[in-house]
Design an enzyme around this catalytic site. Sequence first.
Site, PDB file in Angstrom:
ATOM      1  N   GLN A   1       0.986   5.570   0.253  1.00  0.00           N
ATOM      2  CA  GLN A   1       1.722   6.068   1.412  1.00  0.00           C
ATOM      3  C   GLN A   1       2.781   7.079   0.967  1.00  0.00           C
ATOM      4  O   GLN A   1       3.901   6.718   0.617  1.00  0.00           O
ATOM      5  CB  GLN A   1       2.381   4.922   2.177  1.00  0.00           C
ATOM      6  CG  GLN A   1       3.108   5.420   3.400  1.00  0.00           C
ATOM      7  CD  GLN A   1       2.968   4.509   4.583  1.00  0.00           C
ATOM      8  OE1 GLN A   1       2.438   3.419   4.484  1.00  0.00           O
ATOM      9  NE2 GLN A   1       3.450   4.967   5.699  1.00  0.00           N
ATOM     10  N   PHE A   2       2.415   8.368   1.003  1.00  0.00           N
ATOM     11  CA  PHE A   2       3.340   9.408   0.569  1.00  0.00           C
ATOM     12  C   PHE A   2       4.567   9.494   1.465  1.00  0.00           C
ATOM     13  O   PHE A   2       5.622   9.943   1.033  1.00  0.00           O
ATOM     14  CB  PHE A   2       2.626  10.766   0.483  1.00  0.00           C
ATOM     15  CG  PHE A   2       2.435  11.458   1.796  1.00  0.00           C
ATOM     16  CD1 PHE A   2       3.356  12.379   2.252  1.00  0.00           C
ATOM     17  CD2 PHE A   2       1.322  11.191   2.584  1.00  0.00           C
ATOM     18  CE1 PHE A   2       3.182  13.022   3.469  1.00  0.00           C
ATOM     19  CE2 PHE A   2       1.137  11.816   3.784  1.00  0.00           C
ATOM     20  CZ  PHE A   2       2.071  12.743   4.240  1.00  0.00           C
ATOM     21  N   THR A   3       4.471   9.030   2.705  1.00  0.00           N
ATOM     22  CA  THR A   3       5.598   9.148   3.631  1.00  0.00           C
ATOM     23  C   THR A   3       6.801   8.304   3.217  1.00  0.00           C
ATOM     24  O   THR A   3       7.887   8.485   3.758  1.00  0.00           O
ATOM     25  CB  THR A   3       5.188   8.791   5.067  1.00  0.00           C
ATOM     26  OG1 THR A   3       4.743   7.442   5.108  1.00  0.00           O
ATOM     27  CG2 THR A   3       4.078   9.721   5.562  1.00  0.00           C
TER      28      THR A   3
END
Length: 147
Positions: A80-82
């Site tokens: 999850q890059f966010t």
Amino acid sequence: MRAVVQRVSRADVTVEGQVVGAIDGPGLLALVGVTHDDTPEQAKRLAAKLWGLRVFDGATQGAPEASCSDLGAPLLVISQFTLYGDTRKGRRPSWIAAAPGPVAEPLVDEVVAELRRLGAHVETGVFGADMKVSLLNDGPITLILEV
């Protein structure tokens, strides 16, 4: 590396209508984010922390708290890059701190590989895919880990 970890009764991840990873708890759902200067050593430390995190009732083990390693509980690990989104200015998050795919994917894979080396049953999502995550948070218990 950063992870948002939830103790769950169950969790699954779907890509294009197909379940690609699922656990039927108790277990942990770990959303894992990577930044530019993260290393394989940090990935191994995060895996060890996830495997040993004492957030379960351990009454059957004779201790007040237990970990996935104590119970043999499964983990669902999803990239999850966010998690490295910066929302301090304006209304649109900045993703500058998130590592690009060629840097992040091998490190998320290393977290999964290290968990498996430690003896964990690990399910995953699909790196970079549009994923739908379903879970039943147990507690609720949600923690943020950084290594």
